[in-house]
Scaffold this motif. Sequence first.
Motif, mmCIF file in Angstrom:
data_model
loop_
_atom_site.group_PDB
_atom_site.id
_atom_site.type_symbol
_atom_site.label_atom_id
_atom_site.label_comp_id
_atom_site.label_asym_id
_atom_site.label_seq_id
_atom_site.Cartn_x
_atom_site.Cartn_y
_atom_site.Cartn_z
ATOM 1 N N GLY A 66 0.805 -1.218 0.000
ATOM 2 C CA GLY A 66 0.000 0.000 0.000
ATOM 3 C C GLY A 66 0.839 1.269 0.000
ATOM 4 N N GLN A 67 2.155 1.115 -0.026
ATOM 5 C CA GLN A 67 3.043 2.275 -0.040
ATOM 6 C C GLN A 67 2.840 3.066 -1.327
ATOM 7 O OE1 GLN A 67 7.163 1.180 0.318
ATOM 8 N NE2 GLN A 67 7.932 3.247 -0.115
ATOM 9 N N VAL A 68 2.878 4.401 -1.221
ATOM 10 C CA VAL A 68 2.726 5.265 -2.382
ATOM 11 C C VAL A 68 4.101 5.748 -2.840
ATOM 12 C CG1 VAL A 68 1.785 7.449 -3.247
ATOM 13 C CG2 VAL A 68 0.409 6.001 -1.732
ATOM 14 N N VAL A 69 4.397 5.550 -4.113
ATOM 15 C CA VAL A 69 5.658 6.017 -4.689
ATOM 16 C C VAL A 69 5.358 6.746 -5.994
ATOM 17 C CG1 VAL A 69 6.969 4.120 -3.649
ATOM 18 C CG2 VAL A 69 6.071 3.879 -5.980
ATOM 19 N N ASP A 70 6.281 7.594 -6.386
ATOM 20 C CA ASP A 70 6.165 8.293 -7.665
ATOM 21 C C ASP A 70 6.906 7.465 -8.708
ATOM 22 O OD1 ASP A 70 6.129 9.954 -9.860
ATOM 23 O OD2 ASP A 70 7.356 11.540 -8.964
ATOM 24 N N ALA A 116 8.331 -5.741 -16.362
ATOM 25 C CA ALA A 116 8.835 -6.082 -15.025
ATOM 26 C C ALA A 116 8.008 -5.427 -13.927
ATOM 27 C CB ALA A 116 10.294 -5.661 -14.915
ATOM 28 N N LEU A 117 7.624 -4.167 -14.125
ATOM 29 C CA LEU A 117 6.868 -3.429 -13.107
ATOM 30 C C LEU A 117 5.542 -4.110 -12.795
ATOM 31 C CD1 LEU A 117 6.605 -0.761 -11.392
ATOM 32 C CD2 LEU A 117 5.355 0.165 -13.363
ATOM 33 N N PHE A 118 4.778 -4.434 -13.833
ATOM 34 C CA PHE A 118 3.439 -4.988 -13.595
ATOM 35 C C PHE A 118 3.481 -6.461 -13.204
ATOM 36 C CE2 PHE A 118 2.300 -1.156 -16.035
ATOM 37 C CZ PHE A 118 1.356 -0.630 -15.169
ATOM 38 N N GLU A 119 4.575 -7.151 -13.520
ATOM 39 C CA GLU A 119 4.723 -8.518 -13.025
ATOM 40 C C GLU A 119 5.074 -8.511 -11.540
ATOM 41 O OE1 GLU A 119 7.344 -12.608 -13.771
ATOM 42 O OE2 GLU A 119 7.778 -10.800 -14.936
ATOM 43 N N GLY A 165 -0.795 -5.904 -8.111
ATOM 44 C CA GLY A 165 -1.905 -5.107 -7.594
ATOM 45 C C GLY A 165 -1.673 -3.615 -7.715
ATOM 46 N N LEU A 166 -0.728 -3.205 -8.535
ATOM 47 C CA LEU A 166 -0.410 -1.779 -8.678
ATOM 48 C C LEU A 166 -1.655 -0.989 -9.070
ATOM 49 C CD1 LEU A 166 2.338 -0.098 -8.616
ATOM 50 C CD2 LEU A 166 2.137 -0.078 -11.109
ATOM 51 N N GLU A 167 -1.876 0.120 -8.394
ATOM 52 C CA GLU A 167 -3.038 0.943 -8.705
ATOM 53 C C GLU A 167 -2.686 2.410 -8.555
ATOM 54 O OE1 GLU A 167 -5.933 -0.435 -5.916
ATOM 55 O OE2 GLU A 167 -5.156 0.788 -4.268
ATOM 56 N N ARG A 212 0.132 3.211 -5.950
ATOM 57 C CA ARG A 212 0.092 2.457 -4.680
ATOM 58 C C ARG A 212 0.517 1.026 -4.974
ATOM 59 N NH1 ARG A 212 -2.333 4.397 -0.453
ATOM 60 N NH2 ARG A 212 -3.681 5.727 -1.764
ATOM 61 N N LEU A 213 1.560 0.592 -4.248
ATOM 62 C CA LEU A 213 2.141 -0.730 -4.490
ATOM 63 C C LEU A 213 1.213 -1.854 -4.022
ATOM 64 C CD1 LEU A 213 5.836 -0.051 -3.418
ATOM 65 C CD2 LEU A 213 4.781 0.220 -5.678
#
Length: 397
Positions: free
Chosen positions: A133-137, A362-365, A369-371, A396-397
Motif C-alpha cells: 500500500g506504499q505510495v511512490v512516484d 517487469a513493473l506490472f509482473e 496489484g499496482l493501482e 500504490r504498491l
Amino acid sequence: MTDVHVLDPARHLPQAEVTRLRSSGPAARVELPGGVMAWSVTRYDVVRRLAEDDRLSRDARQHWPGLAEVPEGWPLAPFLLSPTVLNAYGADHRRLRDVMEAAFAPERLEQLGAHLIRRLPGLLAELGAPGSGQVVDVRADFAQVIAGETLCDLFGVPRERWADARGAMSDLLSPSEDPGVAAAQLDSALGFLAGLVESKRTSPAADMASTLAHDPGMTDEERVLALAVTIAGGVPATTDLIANAVADLLGHPDQLAAAVDGEVSWSEVVDETLRFDAPVQHMPLRYAVQDIDLGEGVVIRRGDPVLLGFGAGGRDPERHGDTAAVFDVHRLDKAHVAFGHGVHRCIGARLGRIEATLALAALFEHFPGLEPAVDVGTLRPLPTFVFGGRTEVPVRL
C-alpha cells in the motif's frame, strides 16, 4: 490564415488548442515569446513530409535571419543554439550523426537491454513491497532512474561513478533558477563529461564515450556536447515514455489486463503510448531554406521558423479516425512520429523502446496489484509544450 495562436514554452498545450491548430490548415501561424512568429505543423502527413524535406534546416545561425532579433534570455534558445547534431545541417549533420549512431549498434543495444534486465529486480525491490500500500512516484523513483542508469551504461561510466553521472545529468536537465548557480552546474556537468571522454583515450571500451574519444573527425567540444545532447533527449523522453504508459494503463484497467495476460505485447503498449501520449510533443525549431508551398493557400517563406508537432501528429483524425484521441492498445494502426522522422529521427529510439518494454513488463509482473494513488485524470502535465508528461505519477504498491 489571419488567426495567430500564442504559445508559451513554459505552459502545457491542451489538446483543444492542438485541435484548433490542426484545423487551421497544413500549418498555422503561432507567436512564441519575444514576438517571434513561426509556423506550427500538427497534421501527421505534413509533419512527416516536412521532417524529411531538406528545404528545412535546424541550423539557426545559417538559416534563420530572425535570430538577430531574438531577445537575450529567450527561453527556447537552449534548444536552438547548441552546436550539436540536433542543430546541424547537411554534411555537418551527417558527420556528427554517423559517429553517434555507431554507439547505438544492435549488438550494443542488446547488451544494454541485458544489463537492464539484471538491474530491474533491485530497482523494483527499492520501490517497496508488493501489496504494502506504499505510495511512490513511479516517474521519479522508477522511470527516471532507469533512463539515467541506462545512459550511464551506454556512455561507459564506471559503476562506482554512476551517482556522480546522474548528478551531472540532473544539473544539465534541472538547473537552478539562480543564474550564477546554474552556470556553475553547467560547468560542473560538462566537466564531468569531458573527464569521462578523456579517460577513454587511454582506457577505451565498447561504449559511447570511447567511440567519441577515438573519432578523429570530432573536436573535444563536439565529443562532450554529443554526450550532453544524448542526456537532454534521452532522459526526459525515456522517463516520460515509461511514466506515461503506466498512467495510461492504470487509467484503462481492461487494457492493462490484456497486456499482463499477453493478449497484446508490451511492445504494442509502447507503440500506442508513443502515438497517444508522446514524450516529445513539439521540437523547436526548423527554418525554411527555400519557400515551401504546402497547399491550401499556405506558403512557408524562406527563413520562416517551423515548429513540428510530433506528438500532435499521432492523434491526427485524418490518420487514425474518430478514435485518434482514445488510448487503445488493441488498435491495428499505431502509426506515430513520436521519435521524429527523416534525417533527424531520434538516434536513441530503439534504446528507448527497449527500456520501456522491459520496464513495463517487469513493473506490472512484480506489482500485480499496482493501482493509481490519485485519479489519473487529475495528474498535472509538465509545464512545457516541448515535452509531454506528468510532473509525477503516484502509484500504490
